[in-house]
Design an enzyme around this catalytic site. Structure first.
Site, PDB file in Angstrom:
ATOM      1  N   ASP A   1       0.825  -1.198   0.000  1.00 26.22           N
ATOM      2  CA  ASP A   1       0.000   0.000   0.000  1.00 26.22           C
ATOM      3  C   ASP A   1       0.865   1.257   0.000  1.00 26.22           C
ATOM      4  O   ASP A   1       2.082   1.202   0.257  1.00 26.22           O
ATOM      5  CB  ASP A   1      -0.901  -0.039   1.251  1.00 26.22           C
TER       6      ASP A   1
ATOM      7  N   ASP B   1     -10.618   1.894  -3.568  1.00 28.76           N
ATOM      8  CA  ASP B   1     -11.185   1.609  -2.249  1.00 28.76           C
ATOM      9  C   ASP B   1     -12.704   1.674  -2.287  1.00 28.76           C
ATOM     10  O   ASP B   1     -13.347   1.443  -1.260  1.00 28.76           O
ATOM     11  CB  ASP B   1     -10.675   2.631  -1.222  1.00 28.76           C
TER      12      ASP B   1
HETATM   13  C1  DGJ Z   1      -5.863   1.651   1.867  1.00 30.62           C
HETATM   14  C2  DGJ Z   1      -6.189   0.467   1.019  1.00 30.62           C
HETATM   15  O1  DGJ Z   1      -6.613   0.846  -0.242  1.00 30.62           O
HETATM   16  C3  DGJ Z   1      -7.221  -0.368   1.739  1.00 30.62           C
HETATM   17  O2  DGJ Z   1      -7.615  -1.427   0.927  1.00 30.62           O
HETATM   18  C4  DGJ Z   1      -6.624  -0.859   3.019  1.00 30.62           C
HETATM   19  O3  DGJ Z   1      -5.561  -1.728   2.754  1.00 30.62           O
HETATM   20  C5  DGJ Z   1      -6.166   0.317   3.863  1.00 30.62           C
HETATM   21  N1  DGJ Z   1      -5.324   1.210   3.145  1.00 30.62           N
HETATM   22  C6  DGJ Z   1      -5.435  -0.161   5.077  1.00 30.62           C
HETATM   23  O4  DGJ Z   1      -4.923   0.854   5.801  1.00 30.62           O
END
Ligand code: DGJ
Length: 707
Positions: free
Chosen positions: A441, A505
């Site tokens: 991430d 997301d």
């Molecule tokens: C952002 C990501 O896009 C989510 O899927 C998740 O992993 C969160 N961060 C976790 O902090």
């Protein structure tokens, strides 16, 4: 001068380059079969009155010193000198469809090496490398790749976006003054995916000429679709540099990222199909040839709330649904109770996991699933042991207070100690645990990326690549996902060292339809992470049926993102059903040819995949909003073998249709739905299938099989 003209070809595309006395693209478009080098005499331009007295070409470096008044391809200076280079050819090397042209300006002490490759897929790759050949630092302010376009390229399609709304297409006419897209967020960004599609106005999925480009770069970029005052057009792409970021000593070289470009004579579909084939053949390297395993990712199920016993229960439930890879997301490392603390402390949180990770991993493996884990190595929270020990490890400018993003800051990967620390911690994680998959991430934009006072974003991006490269070499069996708050770091260069993207997301199926369609222009389905989320979508609070969520997630690398322990029977049956359907179809979805079908009603989105041998196909008809007209018209099915006949079947339909009940928007189904027929591909393509009237936010999945 015949030998100065080079013709590169693929099945679909021709590229004709004049190599000397300077390098210039003369033609880039539909493949020419009867071409001879003598033909190019027809392209010698007139010289208009009222401007410089000679022809001013758009050569590879778009030299302004030749009297071209557009944006040059090289800008820089050596202490105020050598700032207007004019490049002439000194060497040409051709090997099959690869062409390297070396040009030079001896006065400015600069050499430009341009590499072009026309792949069998039809994708053209191009990059420039600038070398300083004189004493004294050459400060490069810009270095771009320039591709001329014909005059009929007069409409630009590109993407805007933001977090939870990535890949939103927009269009603009290319008339006067051109179109510029700039990204300065320090990563590829959710805002501006580095691509433009420029075509003859009105180009659609299935109609019209299009020239598409993508800059493979995970940092800042500038893309330009330009029109000169004489009517000539061009596209230009470059990485953006901060002041003073690129200083070349004598003998040093700066390379542009690769520009990937694809021409289509008949709409966006062939452009995408060429890009997909290129990605499959040249970019993607899966550790093993195997079906893409269905995921269960814990994030929207439990967030930071990690309890190993409960997680094992989640794993058990996941396996029962047919899940094949179980991923624990954020929250497993020391002190990570929420998003305010602990980034940087890549040690297991022993309070949460008193017996280590092993029992969880063993449990997942015993259930027959792979194990994946989340990390965000480039980041640091001020509330972390790492920051308390090394406040000097931030990527920052001394003397300034930069804003945090998601309460976090960026580590300076250009500092070898930082790099080594991260490499050691990631090696601990991947070396001492049986990890198959890493979700990598990156959750903030980069502000003032300073290393020892100097701008260092390009180096930071390169060090990120290097870190992934070294980990890839050390742990070749591990797959990596590139996630940056969802779709913030999606591009071909990061895909060379990763295997999947978390597209967004936003798990709202309606929003996902648009985001995923946007992504499909440049990426094949197998790299697009698409998960079935909770009925009440966490990002939007909208609710969708399991059918609409399941079918929307089907056309990527599918997964589930919720807590299966808490779900009711009906939902769980739905997860299992769409998991099975995906498993049945993924061979086709992940290798076939992708089509987006033109439809006059923009509340209806139709996309499909046809197998390479054209034996079968699936098409999804999605009704996004209330239909514009009371009848949805016909689906005219592209891509089938027009010599063959196909058995039509309905693989999945909204409950109202499945039960045979008249729906809210429809009194009677089309006749063929009572007994799905066998039809010729020619008929299916030219006449088509009358579509049922679908309610908003529902979808219909059709299958076609060669008889
Ligand atoms: C952002 C990501 O896009 C989510 O899927 C998740 O992993 C969160 N961060 C976790 O902090």
């Amino acid at each position: 001068m015949e030998s100065d003209i080079v013709h590169l070809t693929s099945d679909s595309t021709s590229l004709i380059v004049r190599c000397a006395p300077f390098a210039e693209i003369l033609y880039w478009g539909q493949r020419l079969n009867g071409y001879s080098a003598d033909d190019v005499i027809s392209l010698g331009r007139a010289v208009p009155n009222g401007r410089v007295d000679v022809d001013a070409p758009v050569n590879f470096s778009a030299d302004s010193g030749r009297g071209s008044f557009g944006t040059p391809g090289v800008e820089g200076h050596r202490d105020g000198l050598d700032w207007s280079p004019v490049f002439n050819t000194i060497d040409v090397i051709q090997q099959g469809n690869q062409l390297t042209i070396v040009t030079q300006d001896p006065h400015a002490g600069l050499q430009l090496r341009s590499e072009l490759r026309l792949d069998d897929s039809g994708v053209l790759q191009m990059r420039n490398a600038l070398t300083s050949q004189k004493a004294g630092k050459y400060q490069v302010t810009r270095l771009a790749v320039t591709l001329p376009l014909p005059e009929r390229a007069d409409e630009v399609m590109a993407f805007h976006g933001r977090w939870i709304k990535e890949f939103q297409p927009h269009r603009t006419r290319l008339e006067h003054g051109g179109v510029i897209q700039e990204n300065r967020r320090g990563k590829t960004s959710s805002e501006y995916f580095p691509a433009m599609m420029i075509g003859h106005h009105g180009f659609s999925e299935q109609q019209g000429e299009v020239w598409g480009m993508h800059l493979g770069w995970s940092g800042n970029h500038r893309l330009r679709a330009d029109i000169k005052t004489d009517g000539r057009r061009l596209m230009q792409a470059e990485a953006l540099y901060f002041p003073g970021e690129q200083m070349l000593e004598q003998g040093e070289t700066l390379e542009t990222p690769w520009l990937y470009a694809s021409y289509s004579a008949s709409g966006l579909n062939p452009m995408s199909q060429q890009f997909h084939r290129f990605v499959r053949d040249q970019i993607l390297r899966f550790p093993a040839e195997k079906p893409r395993p269905v995921h269960l990712n814990t994030w929207e199920g439990i967030y930071f709330d990690h309890d190993p016993d409960y997680i094992m229960q989640m794993a058990t439930e996941s396996a029962a649904l047919g899940v094949e890879r179980f991923i624990i997301d954020d929250g497993w490392f020391r002190g990570r109770a929420d998003d305010r603390a602990a980034l940087g402390d890549w040690y297991l949180d022993e309070k949460k996991y008193p017996h280590g990770l092993k029992p969880v991993i063993d449990h997942v493996k015993n259930l027959g699933m792979e194990f994946g884990i989340w990390v965000e190595p480039e980041m640091i929270n001020l509330d972390s042991d790492l920051y308390r020990q090394h406040p000097e490890w931030l990527l920052a400018l001394p003397g300034y207070q930069q804003p945090s993003g998601r309460h976090q800051f960026v580590l300076d990967l250009n500092n070898p100690q930082v790099f080594d620390y991260l490499l050691e911690r990631m090696s601990w994680l991947l070396g001492e645990h049986d990890v198959d998959y890493v979700k990598w991430d990156m959750n903030r934009e980069i502000v003032q990326p300073g290393h020892q006072g100097r701008a260092a974003l390009t180096m930071q991006t390169q060090q990120f690549y290097r870190l992934l490269d070294v980990l890839g070499e050390r742990f070749p069996q591990v797959e990596f996902e590139s996630c940056a708050s969802g779709g913030g770091r999606i591009d071909y260069e990061v895909l060379k060292r990763s295997h999947r993207f978390w597209a967004s997301d936003n798990n709202d199926a309606l929003e996902r339809q648009i985001i995923q369609r946007g992504m499909s222009y440049f990426f094949p389905p197998e790299v697009m992470g698409s998960h079935i989320g909770n009925k009440l979508c966490h990002a939007t609070s909208r609710q969708h049926s399991i059918e609409f969520r399941g079918l929307t997630a089907l056309f990527g690398h599918m997964g589930i993102e919720l807590d299966p322990v808490k779900e009711g029977e009906a939902e769980r049956a739905g997860f299992a059903r769409y998991t099975r359907l995906h498993q049945k179809l993924r061979g086709l979805l992940h290798s076939g040819t992708v089509y987006r079908v033109d439809h006059p009603d923009d509340t209806i989105l139709i996309n499909g995949v046809v197998s390479q041998n054209q034996d079968q196909a699936v098409f999804l008809v999605s009704q996004l909003a209330m239909p514009t007209w009371s009848l949805p018209g016909n689906l005219r099915v592209p891509g089938l073998d027009t010599q063959a006949r196909y058995r039509v079947s309905i693989l999945d339909a909204p409950q109202l249709l499945a039960n045979g009940q008249p729906g809210h928007t429809m009194r009677k189904q089309p006749d063929w739905m009572q007994q799905p027929p066998e039809l010729s591909a020619e008929w299916l393509e030219k006449a088509g299938l009358a579509l049922p009237v679908l309610d908003p936010e529902s979808a219909l999945l059709l299958h076609f099989e060669r008889v």
